[in-house]
Design an enzyme around this catalytic site. Structure first.
Site, short mmCIF file in Angstrom:
data_model
loop_
_atom_site.label_atom_id
_atom_site.label_comp_id
_atom_site.label_asym_id
_atom_site.label_seq_id
_atom_site.Cartn_x
_atom_site.Cartn_y
_atom_site.Cartn_z
CB CYS A 134 -19.25 1.35 -6.20
SG CYS A 134 -18.21 2.66 -6.88
CG HIS A 181 -22.44 0.21 -8.93
ND1 HIS A 181 -22.65 1.53 -8.61
CD2 HIS A 181 -21.12 0.12 -9.27
CE1 HIS A 181 -21.52 2.20 -8.72
NE2 HIS A 181 -20.58 1.37 -9.12
CG ASN A 210 -19.40 4.52 -10.62
OD1 ASN A 210 -20.13 4.62 -9.63
ND2 ASN A 210 -18.41 3.64 -10.69
C1 LIG Z 1 -12.25 1.95 -17.58
C2 LIG Z 1 -12.84 1.15 -18.72
C3 LIG Z 1 -14.03 1.88 -19.29
C4 LIG Z 1 -11.79 1.01 -19.80
O1 LIG Z 1 -12.30 0.21 -20.83
P1 LIG Z 1 -11.43 -0.98 -21.42
O2 LIG Z 1 -12.18 -1.50 -22.57
O3 LIG Z 1 -11.15 -1.92 -20.29
O4 LIG Z 1 -10.16 -0.26 -21.90
P2 LIG Z 1 -8.63 -0.47 -21.43
O5 LIG Z 1 -8.49 -0.24 -19.97
O6 LIG Z 1 -8.22 -1.79 -21.96
O7 LIG Z 1 -7.94 0.70 -22.20
C5 LIG Z 1 -7.92 0.73 -23.57
C6 LIG Z 1 -7.19 1.97 -24.04
O8 LIG Z 1 -8.02 3.11 -23.84
C7 LIG Z 1 -7.28 4.14 -23.21
N1 LIG Z 1 -8.17 4.99 -22.45
C8 LIG Z 1 -8.49 4.91 -21.13
N2 LIG Z 1 -9.35 5.87 -20.81
C9 LIG Z 1 -9.59 6.58 -21.93
C10 LIG Z 1 -10.38 7.69 -22.22
N3 LIG Z 1 -11.14 8.28 -21.29
N4 LIG Z 1 -10.42 8.13 -23.49
C11 LIG Z 1 -9.70 7.56 -24.45
N5 LIG Z 1 -8.90 6.50 -24.23
C12 LIG Z 1 -8.85 6.01 -22.99
C13 LIG Z 1 -6.28 3.42 -22.36
O9 LIG Z 1 -5.20 4.28 -22.08
C14 LIG Z 1 -5.91 2.27 -23.25
O10 LIG Z 1 -4.97 2.74 -24.18
P3 LIG Z 1 -3.71 1.83 -24.63
O11 LIG Z 1 -4.32 0.59 -25.20
O12 LIG Z 1 -3.03 2.70 -25.62
O13 LIG Z 1 -2.95 1.59 -23.36
C15 LIG Z 1 -13.28 -0.23 -18.22
O14 LIG Z 1 -12.15 -1.01 -17.96
C16 LIG Z 1 -14.12 -0.20 -17.02
O15 LIG Z 1 -15.22 0.30 -17.03
N6 LIG Z 1 -13.63 -0.81 -15.92
C17 LIG Z 1 -14.37 -0.87 -14.70
C18 LIG Z 1 -14.38 0.46 -14.08
C19 LIG Z 1 -15.31 0.51 -12.94
O16 LIG Z 1 -16.42 0.09 -13.04
N7 LIG Z 1 -14.83 1.09 -11.85
C20 LIG Z 1 -15.58 1.32 -10.71
C21 LIG Z 1 -16.02 0.07 -10.11
S1 LIG Z 1 -17.19 0.46 -8.96
#
Ligand SMILES: CC(C)(COP(=O)(O)OP(=O)(O)OC[C@H]1O[C@@H](n2cnc3c(N)ncnc32)[C@H](O)[C@@H]1OP(=O)(O)O)[C@@H](O)C(=O)NCCC(=O)NCCS
Length: 322
Positions: free
Chosen positions: A114, A249, A279
């Site tokens: 990314c 990004h 993304n």
């Molecule tokens: C992925 C992301 C959206 C998750 O959001 P978050 O607030 O961090 O949420 P968490 O990872 O703490 O997960 C919370 C809960 O949601 C759940 N969950 C994950 N994806 C889910 C989805 N698509 N739908 C519903 N629930 C989901 C998880 O399983 C977790 O459940 P649990 O608490 O029972 O284990 C966030 O962490 C994020 O954007 N991270 C960066 C990703 C990124 O930018 N990647 C590329 C970099 S270039």
């Protein structure tokens, strides 16, 4: 010394749009969860016959048209991608041929996931500053949908396909003021596709796919993007108030808002496309840039900070006057 100036921008999105509601039918998720946690509402998905080079070509043609250059003036082609059409040749070589560039100038891919577009921009800027190129085509293009596990709700809701491009021309003034590129390979396991050509595939029936520890990636992204923004402003003796635009990004609206807050920028000065594109990895910054140039928001003479963060980890920025 010459500077690299953006002479044209272009982008392309596959026709097929996948709304969050469609993902509700595929994995245990909801439109509300995806919107609240990421800001994403829909993404574009390439059809089976469409490759990364197809998307790159359409975006490149738009940028070349805006720049009003002839293809054989292009003396360097760089494509940032994680999802090349084939093992080799590079997408850049395929693209050079598609565009009818026959001047034997160099063409290569850059792989920084990314952060790929800012990496490619940094390389292009160095070529122009050193006098080794005058007209450079830089493309970010991805078919990330091909490396997603559509049963993994942690990742499949986040990404989309697309391409964005810029044509850079050597100029007497900026243009690109500076680029700042970083990597820290110790974090491989937080965000990766762990299988591939040389390691092999654990199960040949199964494609290699993105695996991510989302909340840890989130924290690193916010901290590194804020650090690199400070570094960039300092290196150029710029103040936050000198920035007209932030073109980040597009991974997650919450990451974008946190970065804007650290720069004391209101969201009116931030280009946000994540709701419509998801993304798109290396394509996300040039896609957002092209949207804001073509809808008239970003105007000649305005200064913007581009910044990206991705697997590796890799991250970087560019300070650019349009
Ligand atoms: C992925 C992301 C959206 C998750 O959001 P978050 O607030 O961090 O949420 P968490 O990872 O703490 O997960 C919370 C809960 O949601 C759940 N969950 C994950 N994806 C889910 C989805 N698509 N739908 C519903 N629930 C989901 C998880 O399983 C977790 O459940 P649990 O608490 O029972 O284990 C966030 O962490 C994020 O954007 N991270 C960066 C990703 C990124 O930018 N990647 C590329 C970099 S270039």
């Amino acid at each position: 010394m010459k500077y690299a100036r953006i002479a044209g921008t272009g982008s392309y999105l596959p026709k097929r749009v996948m709304e969050n509601a469609e993902l509700e039918q595929m994995v245990d998720t909801s439109d509300q969860w995806i919107r609240e946690r990421t800001g994403i509402e829909r993404r574009h998905i390439a059809d089976d016959s469409e490759t990364t080079c197809d998307l790159a070509e359409a975006a490149a043609r738009n940028a070349i048209e805006m720049a009003d250059v002839s293809v054989n003036d292009i003396d360097l082609v760089i494509v940032a991608t994680t999802t090349a059409d084939c093992v080799f040749p590079s997408v850049a070589c395929l693209l050079q041929s598609r565009l009818g560039i026959t001047n034997a100038s160099p063409a290569f891919d850059v792989q920084a996931v990314c952060a790929g577009f800012v990496y490619a921009l940094g390389v292009a800027d160095s070529f122009i500053k050193a006098g080794n190129a005058k007209t450079v085509l830089v493309v970010g293009a991805e078919t990330f949908s091909r490396i997603l596990n559509w049963q993994d709700r942690n990742t499949c809701v986040l990404f989309g396909d697309g391409a964005g491009a810029v044509v850079l021309k050597a100029s007497d003034g900026p243009g690109i003021h500076s680029t700042h590129l970083h990597a820290d390979g110790r974090y491989e396991e937080l965000l990766h596709v762990p299988e591939g050509v040389s390691r092999g595939y654990a199960d040949m029936q199964q494609q290699a796919y993105v695996q991510m520890r989302g909340s840890e990636v989130f924290r690193m992204a916010v901290s590194k993007l804020s650090e690199v923004a400070d570094e960039t402003l300092k290196a150029n003796n710029f103040d936050e108030s000198d920035l007209d635009w932030l073109v980040p990004h597009q991974a997650n609206l919450r990451i974008i808002k946190a970065t804007a807050r650290k720069l004391s920028m209101t969201m009116e000065k931030v280009v946000v496309t994540v709701q419509d594109h998801g993304n798109t990895s290396a394509a996300s910054i040039p896609l957002a840039l092209d949207v804001a140039v073509r809808d008239g928001r970003i105007k000649t003479g305005e200064t913007m900070l581009l910044e990206g963060f991705g697997g590796g980890f890799t991250w970087g920025s560019a300070l650019v006057t349009f």
